[in-house]
Write a protein that holds these residues in place. Sequence first.
Motif, PDB file in Angstrom:
ATOM      1  N   ALA A   1       0.833  -1.202   0.000  1.00 29.78           N
ATOM      2  CA  ALA A   1       0.000   0.000   0.000  1.00 29.78           C
ATOM      3  C   ALA A   1       0.867   1.251   0.000  1.00 29.78           C
ATOM      4  O   ALA A   1       1.888   1.318   0.682  1.00 29.78           O
ATOM      5  CB  ALA A   1      -0.911   0.006   1.226  1.00 29.78           C
ATOM      6  N   GLU A   2       0.434   2.250  -0.772  1.00 29.27           N
ATOM      7  CA  GLU A   2       1.170   3.506  -0.844  1.00 29.27           C
ATOM      8  C   GLU A   2       0.231   4.600  -1.335  1.00 29.27           C
ATOM      9  O   GLU A   2      -0.492   4.417  -2.301  1.00 29.27           O
ATOM     10  CB  GLU A   2       2.359   3.396  -1.800  1.00 29.27           C
ATOM     11  N   GLY A   3       0.211   5.738  -0.655  1.00 30.33           N
ATOM     12  CA  GLY A   3      -0.561   6.875  -1.118  1.00 30.33           C
ATOM     13  C   GLY A   3      -1.674   7.281  -0.179  1.00 30.33           C
ATOM     14  O   GLY A   3      -1.920   6.661   0.855  1.00 30.33           O
ATOM     15  N   VAL A   4      -2.368   8.330  -0.569  1.00 29.88           N
ATOM     16  CA  VAL A   4      -3.397   8.953   0.266  1.00 29.88           C
ATOM     17  C   VAL A   4      -4.739   8.249   0.106  1.00 29.88           C
ATOM     18  O   VAL A   4      -5.209   8.032  -1.008  1.00 29.88           O
ATOM     19  CB  VAL A   4      -3.543  10.449  -0.094  1.00 29.88           C
TER      20      VAL A   4
ATOM     21  N   SER B   1      -4.781  13.743   7.328  1.00 26.58           N
ATOM     22  CA  SER B   1      -4.674  12.809   6.212  1.00 26.58           C
ATOM     23  C   SER B   1      -4.536  11.387   6.736  1.00 26.58           C
ATOM     24  O   SER B   1      -3.796  11.140   7.686  1.00 26.58           O
ATOM     25  CB  SER B   1      -3.459  13.169   5.346  1.00 26.58           C
ATOM     26  N   LEU B   2      -5.270  10.467   6.110  1.00 29.40           N
ATOM     27  CA  LEU B   2      -5.128   9.038   6.367  1.00 29.40           C
ATOM     28  C   LEU B   2      -4.522   8.444   5.108  1.00 29.40           C
ATOM     29  O   LEU B   2      -5.082   8.581   4.022  1.00 29.40           O
ATOM     30  CB  LEU B   2      -6.489   8.397   6.670  1.00 29.40           C
TER      31      LEU B   2
ATOM     32  N   ASP C   1       5.064  13.912   4.792  1.00 27.84           N
ATOM     33  CA  ASP C   1       5.526  12.532   4.707  1.00 27.84           C
ATOM     34  C   ASP C   1       5.417  11.977   3.291  1.00 27.84           C
ATOM     35  O   ASP C   1       6.092  11.018   2.943  1.00 27.84           O
ATOM     36  CB  ASP C   1       4.703  11.665   5.663  1.00 27.84           C
ATOM     37  N   TYR C   2       4.548  12.554   2.488  1.00 25.05           N
ATOM     38  CA  TYR C   2       4.422  12.095   1.099  1.00 25.05           C
ATOM     39  C   TYR C   2       4.611  13.283   0.148  1.00 25.05           C
ATOM     40  O   TYR C   2       4.219  14.404   0.418  1.00 25.05           O
ATOM     41  CB  TYR C   2       3.073  11.408   0.839  1.00 25.05           C
ATOM     42  N   GLY C   3       5.203  12.982  -1.005  1.00 26.57           N
ATOM     43  CA  GLY C   3       5.454  14.018  -1.995  1.00 26.57           C
ATOM     44  C   GLY C   3       4.354  14.078  -3.023  1.00 26.57           C
ATOM     45  O   GLY C   3       3.466  13.228  -3.070  1.00 26.57           O
ATOM     46  N   LEU C   4       4.400  15.082  -3.867  1.00 28.63           N
ATOM     47  CA  LEU C   4       3.364  15.272  -4.877  1.00 28.63           C
ATOM     48  C   LEU C   4       3.232  14.074  -5.810  1.00 28.63           C
ATOM     49  O   LEU C   4       2.146  13.735  -6.252  1.00 28.63           O
ATOM     50  CB  LEU C   4       3.661  16.533  -5.693  1.00 28.63           C
TER      51      LEU C   4
ATOM     52  N   PHE D   1      -3.649   7.340  -4.255  1.00 26.35           N
ATOM     53  CA  PHE D   1      -3.732   5.939  -3.861  1.00 26.35           C
ATOM     54  C   PHE D   1      -4.334   5.094  -4.977  1.00 26.35           C
ATOM     55  O   PHE D   1      -4.155   3.895  -5.004  1.00 26.35           O
ATOM     56  CB  PHE D   1      -4.608   5.798  -2.607  1.00 26.35           C
ATOM     57  N   GLN D   2      -5.011   5.718  -5.910  1.00 32.36           N
ATOM     58  CA  GLN D   2      -5.795   4.987  -6.898  1.00 32.36           C
ATOM     59  C   GLN D   2      -5.032   4.607  -8.153  1.00 32.36           C
ATOM     60  O   GLN D   2      -5.622   4.053  -9.073  1.00 32.36           O
ATOM     61  CB  GLN D   2      -7.026   5.814  -7.289  1.00 32.36           C
ATOM     62  N   ARG D   3      -3.738   4.929  -8.255  1.00 31.13           N
ATOM     63  CA  ARG D   3      -2.989   4.534  -9.451  1.00 31.13           C
ATOM     64  C   ARG D   3      -3.031   3.009  -9.597  1.00 31.13           C
ATOM     65  O   ARG D   3      -3.022   2.274  -8.607  1.00 31.13           O
ATOM     66  CB  ARG D   3      -1.536   5.001  -9.339  1.00 31.13           C
TER      67      ARG D   3
END
Length: 205
Positions: free
Chosen positions: A54-57, A69-70, A162-165, A170-172
């Motif tokens: 898992a990775e992303g917003v 943000s979760l 904690d995360y970059g642009l 999350f949906q990619r």
Amino acid sequence: MFEKINPDTAAAGVVKGKTQLLFGGMGHLSETILNLKNKSHSVTAAIVVPKEGAEGVIIAQGANIGGWSLYAKNGKLKYCYNWGGFKHFVVESANRIPAGEHQVRMEFAYAGGGLGKGGKATLFIDGKKVGEGDIGATLAMIFSADDGCDIGEDTGAPVSSDYGLARQRFQRPDQGRAARDRRGRRGRGPPREPEDAIRMAMARQ
């Protein structure tokens, strides 16, 4: 003026009940549609995690000057509360989220005693507690004038550093998808009626 900047009173007649059911792809939702300030609440999401992890917003509200943000980082579930851009309170799961379909949840227990107080955030994966931490303070009224709430990504100025642009979404296809998102006051609560979901979707047209 106070009533107009307080989402609880500004949204009177627009939002009903104590639970909102939102779907992946919804974005820029105003703070009058979703207001979790100064109260205990929970955020629950159904997600699909690829074998790579898992990775992303999953969901974000606000901006780099304040919000929450979760999200997933290096396979772990994380929650960040951005207190006015001055301090970031971060809670992280002890273990990675396994591949496959899962339910993730954040429960926030508000300390009470007035506006803008702190509380405790607890993370769950499939109903099992995986992490908790103290949130020292919260914002009482407004997160951002122009950044709203996004499902499955953070389209504005990142709530969490904690995360970059490049890694917000999350949906990619290579990151799985945020299937749906439910939030309200503490506890999962019943799902919205279909007409409510349609009404919410049409409001974004």
